[in-house]
Design an enzyme around this catalytic site. Structure first.
Site, PDB file in Angstrom:
ATOM      1  N   HIS A   1      88.093  46.266  14.946  1.00  0.00           N
ATOM      2  CA  HIS A   1      87.604  44.693  14.893  1.00  0.00           C
ATOM      3  C   HIS A   1      86.846  43.931  16.120  1.00  0.00           C
ATOM      4  O   HIS A   1      86.678  43.175  16.394  1.00  0.00           O
ATOM      5  CB  HIS A   1      88.433  43.707  14.449  1.00  0.00           C
ATOM      6  CG  HIS A   1      88.207  42.085  13.801  1.00  0.00           C
ATOM      7  ND1 HIS A   1      87.406  42.255  12.558  1.00  0.00           N
ATOM      8  CD2 HIS A   1      88.292  41.149  14.336  1.00  0.00           C
ATOM      9  CE1 HIS A   1      87.020  40.938  12.431  1.00  0.00           C
ATOM     10  NE2 HIS A   1      87.435  40.187  13.562  1.00  0.00           N
TER      11      HIS A   1
ATOM     12  N   ASP B   1      89.360  48.518  10.728  1.00  0.00           N
ATOM     13  CA  ASP B   1      89.750  46.871  10.952  1.00  0.00           C
ATOM     14  C   ASP B   1      90.915  46.452  10.521  1.00  0.00           C
ATOM     15  O   ASP B   1      91.161  46.693   9.419  1.00  0.00           O
ATOM     16  CB  ASP B   1      88.622  46.171  10.677  1.00  0.00           C
ATOM     17  CG  ASP B   1      88.560  44.897  11.020  1.00  0.00           C
ATOM     18  OD1 ASP B   1      89.558  44.319  11.100  1.00  0.00           O
ATOM     19  OD2 ASP B   1      87.108  44.388  11.236  1.00  0.00           O
TER      20      ASP B   1
ATOM     21  N   SER C   1      82.992  38.208  12.724  1.00  0.00           N
ATOM     22  CA  SER C   1      84.182  37.812  11.928  1.00  0.00           C
ATOM     23  C   SER C   1      84.016  36.256  11.625  1.00  0.00           C
ATOM     24  O   SER C   1      83.244  36.083  10.616  1.00  0.00           O
ATOM     25  CB  SER C   1      85.291  37.835  13.147  1.00  0.00           C
ATOM     26  OG  SER C   1      86.945  37.626  12.597  1.00  0.00           O
TER      27      SER C   1
END
Length: 310
Positions: A288, A254, A177
């Site tokens: 995620h 995600d 991320s």
């Protein structure tokens, strides 16, 4: 004689004190061991030190594979995402077994300076503490402490190379991320420094997404040309270094992909234009979270081992 005896006793007491606190001393660089646990025949450790770049105490995790007991090992730097510390990766990703098998040291720093007493640093989860975005801030009140880019690319490698059996010529970088963004920009801004790069669900084009716009305006100011210096898509468009083989895994489910925070298509297009090899894997059903990272971390370590152990 009494004076010399006293000085010898004082020196011995200092050695005992350092050992009791498990300190590694190397010139001005002092590392205090916070924890150590045997894992996959190696050791998962956490250290604390005074950072010259960030002007605060910082922690980093380091996994030392069994090979490190007898020889120097290549190093994989892992950069974590928003709200994370050095703990998230080492407790949730399950990277130690593969690192042990391939003889790779893994270093996972914290994600921002901490305890700097900057007004506003604790007000939101996506800016300030836990959200350094791996940039060197240029704006007040952040520019003194929020220098995560230089910390990750310069200070931390010096610290690791000076205190551990690390091969300074063999480094790779990865992240998740915000940390995937960090890994990509570190590799693209420093051609040849890292043998390979990979990322899980990276923020690929931060100047075009809400997370990046908030962080960059706060840390870097209103001049958007300075933002481009930390945007992987923009950097890929002008990359001219040695071939860089990029591996990216992205969960299809995600929530941040669907809300246009990650924008991987923009990076893929830029890399395609510049003929930068990218393996992009869209993984069905994954989100995620660290469950996603756990599921594919072995593939990433194998990807880096191909270059680090060549």
């Amino acid at each position: 004689m009494l004076w010399h005896s006293f000085k010898r006793t004082e020196a011995l007491l200092w050695v005992v004190f350092c050992r009791s606190r498990k300190q590694w001393l190397n010139g001005a660089m002092a590392l205090t061991q916070v924890s150590s646990n045997k894992c996959s025949d190696g050791y998962q450790k956490v250290f604390e030190h005074d950072s010259s770049e960030l002007k605060c105490k910082m922690k980093f995790a380091i996994y030392l594979p069994p090979k490190a007991e007898s020889s120097k090992c290549p190093v994989l730097y892992w950069l974590s995402g928003l709200t994370c510390t050095e703990q998230n990766f080492i407790t949730k990703a399950g990277s130690q077994q593969a690192a042990s098998e391939h003889g790779i040291i893994i270093v996972a720093p914290d994600t921002s300076p901490r305890g700097c007493n900057i007004e506003g640093e604790e007000e939101s989860w996506d800016f300030g503490t836990g959200a350094g975005f791996y940039v060197n801030a240029t704006q007040e009140p952040w520019k003194t402490n929020y220098r995560m880019y230089s910390y990750v690319t310069e200070e931390l490698p010096r610290l690791i190379n000076s205190n551990f059996p690390a091969d300074p010529e063999k480094m790779s970088i990865s992240g998740h991320s915000m940390g995937g963004h960090g890994a990509l920009i570190c590799a693209l801004k420093n051609p040849g420094k890292y043998k390979s790069v990979s990322a899980f669900a990276p923020i690929c084009n931060p100047i075009q997404c809400a997370w990046g716009q908030k962080a960059f305006s706060g840390y870097l100011g209103s001049d958007k040309s300075t933002w481009e210096l930390y945007d992987a898509t923009v950097l890929a468009e002008s990359y001219s270094g040695p071939e860089l083989d990029i591996l990216i895994d992205q969960g299809r489910d995600d929530q941040f992909l669907s809300s246009s925070q990650l924008l991987p298509d923009n990076l893929i297009a830029a890399c395609s234009k510049k003929k930068i090899p990218v393996v992009f894997r869209l993984q069905q059903g994954y989100d995620h979270s660290y469950y996603f990272i756990f599921s594919f971390i072995n593939d990433h370590i194998k990807h880096h081992a191909k270059y680090l152990n060549a």
